[in-house]
Design a protein around this motif. Structure first.
Motif, PDB file in Angstrom:
ATOM      1  N   LEU A  23       0.754  -1.111  -0.067  1.00 38.11           N
ATOM      2  CA  LEU A  23      -0.055   0.025  -0.077  1.00 38.11           C
ATOM      3  C   LEU A  23       0.827   1.207  -0.019  1.00 38.11           C
ATOM      4  CD1 LEU A  23      -1.268  -1.900   2.362  1.00 38.11           C
ATOM      5  CD2 LEU A  23      -3.034  -0.423   2.113  1.00 38.11           C
ATOM      6  N   VAL A  24       0.525   2.279  -0.409  1.00 38.11           N
ATOM      7  CA  VAL A  24       1.341   3.544  -0.765  1.00 38.11           C
ATOM      8  C   VAL A  24       0.271   4.728  -0.067  1.00 38.11           C
ATOM      9  CG1 VAL A  24       2.578   5.198  -2.017  1.00 38.11           C
ATOM     10  CG2 VAL A  24       2.603   2.790  -2.644  1.00 38.11           C
ATOM     11  N   ARG A  25       0.955   5.488   0.648  1.00 38.07           N
ATOM     12  CA  ARG A  25       0.305   6.680   1.075  1.00 38.07           C
ATOM     13  C   ARG A  25       0.806   7.926   0.902  1.00 38.07           C
ATOM     14  NH1 ARG A  25      -0.011   8.430   7.278  1.00 38.07           N
ATOM     15  NH2 ARG A  25       1.481   6.608   7.427  1.00 38.07           N
ATOM     16  N   LEU A  26      -0.194   9.024   0.442  1.00 38.28           N
ATOM     17  CA  LEU A  26       0.165  10.228   0.193  1.00 38.28           C
ATOM     18  C   LEU A  26      -0.493  11.354   0.918  1.00 38.28           C
ATOM     19  CD1 LEU A  26      -0.420   8.337  -2.693  1.00 38.28           C
ATOM     20  CD2 LEU A  26       1.033   9.974  -3.799  1.00 38.28           C
ATOM     21  N   THR A  27      -0.068  12.170   1.004  1.00 37.51           N
ATOM     22  CA  THR A  27      -0.517  13.355   1.884  1.00 37.51           C
ATOM     23  C   THR A  27      -1.431  14.080   1.142  1.00 37.51           C
ATOM     24  OG1 THR A  27      -0.412  15.085   3.513  1.00 37.51           O
ATOM     25  CG2 THR A  27       1.352  15.284   1.417  1.00 37.51           C
ATOM     26  N   ALA A  28      -2.884  14.436   1.404  1.00 38.75           N
ATOM     27  CA  ALA A  28      -3.488  15.309   0.840  1.00 38.75           C
ATOM     28  C   ALA A  28      -4.366  16.437   1.820  1.00 38.75           C
ATOM     29  CB  ALA A  28      -4.770  14.542   0.323  1.00 38.75           C
ATOM     30  N   GLN A  29      -3.280  17.424   1.913  1.00 42.20           N
ATOM     31  CA  GLN A  29      -3.553  18.419   3.076  1.00 42.20           C
ATOM     32  C   GLN A  29      -4.634  19.406   2.482  1.00 42.20           C
ATOM     33  OE1 GLN A  29      -0.673  18.002   1.289  1.00 42.20           O
ATOM     34  NE2 GLN A  29       0.567  19.740   1.349  1.00 42.20           N
ATOM     35  N   GLY A  30      -5.050  19.511   1.101  1.00 40.51           N
ATOM     36  CA  GLY A  30      -6.144  20.436   0.766  1.00 40.51           C
ATOM     37  C   GLY A  30      -6.832  19.874  -0.529  1.00 40.51           C
ATOM     38  N   ILE A  31      -7.984  20.482  -0.943  1.00 37.16           N
ATOM     39  CA  ILE A  31      -8.797  19.993  -1.846  1.00 37.16           C
ATOM     40  C   ILE A  31      -7.857  19.517  -3.476  1.00 37.16           C
ATOM     41  CG2 ILE A  31     -10.761  20.411  -3.469  1.00 37.16           C
ATOM     42  CD1 ILE A  31     -11.473  19.753  -0.904  1.00 37.16           C
ATOM     43  N   ARG A  32      -7.089  20.719  -3.633  1.00 35.76           N
ATOM     44  CA  ARG A  32      -6.262  20.510  -4.629  1.00 35.76           C
ATOM     45  C   ARG A  32      -5.387  19.006  -4.847  1.00 35.76           C
ATOM     46  NH1 ARG A  32      -2.374  24.695  -5.288  1.00 35.76           N
ATOM     47  NH2 ARG A  32      -1.882  23.967  -7.382  1.00 35.76           N
ATOM     48  N   GLU A  33      -4.599  18.802  -3.642  1.00 35.50           N
ATOM     49  CA  GLU A  33      -3.868  17.463  -3.558  1.00 35.50           C
ATOM     50  C   GLU A  33      -4.951  16.422  -3.805  1.00 35.50           C
ATOM     51  OE1 GLU A  33      -1.537  20.883  -1.692  1.00 35.50           O
ATOM     52  OE2 GLU A  33      -3.808  20.351  -1.641  1.00 35.50           O
ATOM     53  N   ALA A  34      -6.038  16.528  -2.960  1.00 35.15           N
ATOM     54  CA  ALA A  34      -7.124  15.254  -3.071  1.00 35.15           C
ATOM     55  C   ALA A  34      -7.446  15.107  -4.440  1.00 35.15           C
ATOM     56  CB  ALA A  34      -8.152  15.615  -1.972  1.00 35.15           C
TER      57      ALA A  34
ATOM     58  N   ASP B 171     -13.199  18.124   4.129  1.00 34.98           N
ATOM     59  CA  ASP B 171     -13.571  18.277   2.484  1.00 34.98           C
ATOM     60  C   ASP B 171     -12.601  17.487   1.815  1.00 34.98           C
ATOM     61  OD1 ASP B 171     -15.760  19.958   3.396  1.00 34.98           O
ATOM     62  OD2 ASP B 171     -14.680  21.674   3.153  1.00 34.98           O
ATOM     63  N   ALA B 172     -11.218  17.821   2.164  1.00 33.89           N
ATOM     64  CA  ALA B 172     -10.259  16.934   1.705  1.00 33.89           C
ATOM     65  C   ALA B 172     -10.384  15.394   1.579  1.00 33.89           C
ATOM     66  CB  ALA B 172      -8.743  17.312   1.840  1.00 33.89           C
ATOM     67  N   ALA B 173     -10.816  14.855   2.766  1.00 36.65           N
ATOM     68  CA  ALA B 173     -11.161  13.669   2.776  1.00 36.65           C
ATOM     69  C   ALA B 173     -12.071  13.157   2.044  1.00 36.65           C
ATOM     70  CB  ALA B 173     -11.261  13.401   4.435  1.00 36.65           C
ATOM     71  N   GLU B 174     -13.164  13.850   2.082  1.00 38.39           N
ATOM     72  CA  GLU B 174     -14.236  13.444   1.083  1.00 38.39           C
ATOM     73  C   GLU B 174     -13.914  13.462  -0.135  1.00 38.39           C
ATOM     74  OE1 GLU B 174     -17.260  16.365   2.650  1.00 38.39           O
ATOM     75  OE2 GLU B 174     -16.720  15.578   4.608  1.00 38.39           O
ATOM     76  N   LYS B 175     -13.306  14.245  -0.736  1.00 40.02           N
ATOM     77  CA  LYS B 175     -12.878  14.456  -2.071  1.00 40.02           C
ATOM     78  C   LYS B 175     -11.930  13.204  -2.446  1.00 40.02           C
ATOM     79  CE  LYS B 175     -13.611  16.933  -4.848  1.00 40.02           C
ATOM     80  NZ  LYS B 175     -14.830  16.969  -6.036  1.00 40.02           N
ATOM     81  N   ALA B 176     -10.926  12.970  -1.631  1.00 39.76           N
ATOM     82  CA  ALA B 176      -9.970  12.011  -1.778  1.00 39.76           C
ATOM     83  C   ALA B 176     -10.570  10.408  -1.610  1.00 39.76           C
ATOM     84  CB  ALA B 176      -8.770  12.085  -0.853  1.00 39.76           C
TER      85      ALA B 176
END
Length: 576
Positions: A54-65, A93-98
């Motif tokens: 598995l590979v994890r990536l940070t998504a601190q904002g909507i654009r990253e997500a 919001d970023a979590a929901e998009k990701a």
């Protein structure tokens, strides 16, 4: 837990089954900017090719997500189907998009739907506390629905040091607080009939990480829950110390049958974490990383244990010095095979302390942990046993020639005794000592043409690293550092080296070198000083959890840190 190990109910992370009797899964996290699609894809590929599942990536904002969709698309086209995980802090919001693009989303209860900690006491009535829980419940509903529609797994990742003020005010910054936070979120998800969950309890303090995970297992078992568990020691550091610290925390739990996926967090390129994780799993004696027999926790009678690696013999008066004076204590033997330790092991005992050693054990009074001061420690220089004049010495017998493998396996095999404060010393011994009935010396090291020779000095260094990692005995300084991620805006690996080089003449300090202010201030809990990235070329310097200097130019930060340490030492010594 008795003799019955914890067996979780599997979840599907994309097409990857996780939990139950499936193999323990290995994962890592990128440290690229998630908006840099090509760099992130390339690093994901390196992690997967190294063995990451598995590979994890940070998504601190909507654009990253949103950009996770592009990363996923390129990986799939290139034939890389490993599930992706979005790492979320503060931004629902970023979590929901990701969650619409990746197979798993990790949220931290302490900074997701709960109010971010200000490290202040919050005195809530029962009614007010219940109202806060209801507010959190309501805020989680959109994420639950998105994940339900997309069959996305949620990891509830509780980190020591990033609990909310609400939790810390009631339970303290403790394993009990971490468990309470986890159980609150589990009950919210269960109330919505959502069970696609994974749990983790992480800390840079190995004892806290182990205790919190055991406590969560007990709480889940008591309630009939069986969610898979992710194991990891946060901010483990780098080099051998980082590998041993990870092996201490992760290995102790795996040997008890606890854990379904692991991540080794090193301040190094993330693909270099994978071989370390694999070696920890190899210590379990099974290609799946699962223990092969029933397990139980450390009991009052060592002989009743059935861990793997196992305690395979108990002898008294096993060690003696050149004058024939026998060591008066119990020796618990751990190692390859019982047959290798049927003969006595001779240790030449000396009075010389190792360079940089201090007489201080760690003090964790705030967490209710045992504290002690030792002034009469001895070093046995023959087989290099750091012997304290009480309790039991743990001897690890190895026939390995690879220093890294010896360090990881010795840490996994011995550390649970030190975490439980049930052992007084450690002795790592070459198998030839057992067979030939004589100590090895620098003239006859085990040699591997591609690796550093295994010598008595090597055993001593590894022994002290295990004691430091389990905080049984502190020698030199302790450094914790995060593995970096897409939120880091400076060269953390270079910073770790600079801080270590600048402070190597000091002893007895715990210094944290952190990538950013998201988790850094909380997760370096217990450190004396913190060196924390604050943005492009800027550093915040902390004393404990309090920032004393903010936005210092990076080129000045080391000197300012040393000035603060010097001022504190002068004050402590009454020097004006």
């Amino acid at each position: 837990m008795g003799n019955k190990k914890y067996i979780s109910v599997p979840v599907m992370v994309g097409n990857l089954p996780l939990g139950g009797e499936w193999p323990v899964r290995i994962q890592s996290m990128t440290n690229t900017d998630t908006l840099d699609t090509n760099a992130s894809v390339a690093q994901c590929m390196r992690i997967i090719e190294a063995g990451g599942e598995l590979v994890r990536l940070t998504a601190q904002g909507i654009r990253e997500a949103e950009n996770l969709a592009n990363i996923k698309e390129k990986l799939v086209k290139a034939g890389y189907g490993a599930p992706l995980v979005a790492d979320i802090h503060f931004n629902p919001d970023a979590a929901e998009k990701a969650a619409t693009f990746v197979e798993k989303v990790r949220i931290n209860p302490g900074n997701y739907a709960d109010k971010r900690a200000q490290f202040i006491n919050v005195d809530l009535t029962e009614k007010e506390y219940a109202e806060e829980l209801e507010r959190i419940h309501h805020r989680l509903l959109p994420l639950i629905e998105v994940c339900r529609r997309n069959n996305t797994v949620i990891r509830v990742g509780i980190n020591h040091g990033s609990l909310s003020d609400r939790i810390m005010s009631r339970y303290g910054n403790t394993p009990a607080g971490m468990t309470a936070s986890a159980m609150e979120f589990i009950k919210i998800f269960r109330a919505e009939n959502f069970n696609n969950l994974v749990l983790s309890m992480k800390s840079s303090d190995t004892a806290v990480m182990v205790d919190a995970t055991r406590m969560l297992v007990d709480a889940m078992t008591a309630n009939g829950y069986g969610y898979p568990l992710h194991l990891g020691v946060t901010e483990a550091g780098e080099g051998e110390d980082g590998r041993i610290r990870s092996a201490v925390g992760i290995g102790t739990l795996l040997a008890e049958g606890i854990g379904d996926t692991i991540r080794v967090s090193l301040s190094e390129p993330p693909e270099e974490e994978i071989p370390v994780a694999r070696e920890i799993l190899n210590c379990m004696g099974s290609p799946t990383g699962r223990v092969l027999k029933g397990v139980e926790r450390l009991s009052a009678k060592y002989g009743e244990e059935s861990y793997r690696p196992e305690v395979i013999a108990f002898r008294e008066d096993l060690f003696w010095d050149e004058t024939g004076n026998k060591y008066n204590g119990t020796i618990a033997m751990v190692g390859d095979r019982p047959s290798t330790i049927q003969k006595y092991i001779k240790c030449e005992e000396g009075e010389t302390e190792s360079p940089g050693a201090t007489d201080k054990r760690s003090i964790r009074e705030k967490d209710g942990m045992e504290s002690a001061t030792k002034t009469d420690d001895k070093m046995a220089l023959g087989a290099d046993a750091a012997i304290f004049p009480e309790k039991t010495t743990i001897c690890y017998v190895t026939g390995k020639t690879d220093r890294t493998k010896v360090a990881i396996e010795a840490a996994v095999a011995t550390s649970r005794f030190f975490l439980a404060r049930r052992a007084a010393g450690i002795c790592i011994t070459d198998k030839r000592v057992c067979v030939e009935e004589k100590p090895i010396d620098e003239k006859s090291p085990r040699k591997n043409p591609d690796k550093e020779p295994i010598t008595p000095e090597t055993f001593k260094e590894i022994s002290f690293a295990i004691l430091r990692a389990s905080e049984a005995r502190i020698t030199g300084n302790r450094y914790i550092s995060c593995p970096t991620c897409g939120r880091t805006r400076y060269d953390l690996q270079a910073a770790v080296k600079k801080v270590k080089d600048a402070t190597k003449q000091l002893t007895g300090l715990k210094i944290a070198i952190m990538g950013c202010v998201v988790n850094g201030p909380g997760e370096m809990a217990g450190s004396d000083y913190g060196y924390v990235g604050a943005g492009e070329g800027k550093i915040n310097i902390y004393k404990g959890s309090v920032p004393v200097l903010k936005n210092i130019p990076e080129e000045e930060a080391i000197d300012r840190l040393l000035e603060i340490i010097e001022e504190d030492r002068n004050t402590a010594n009454g020097i004006k």
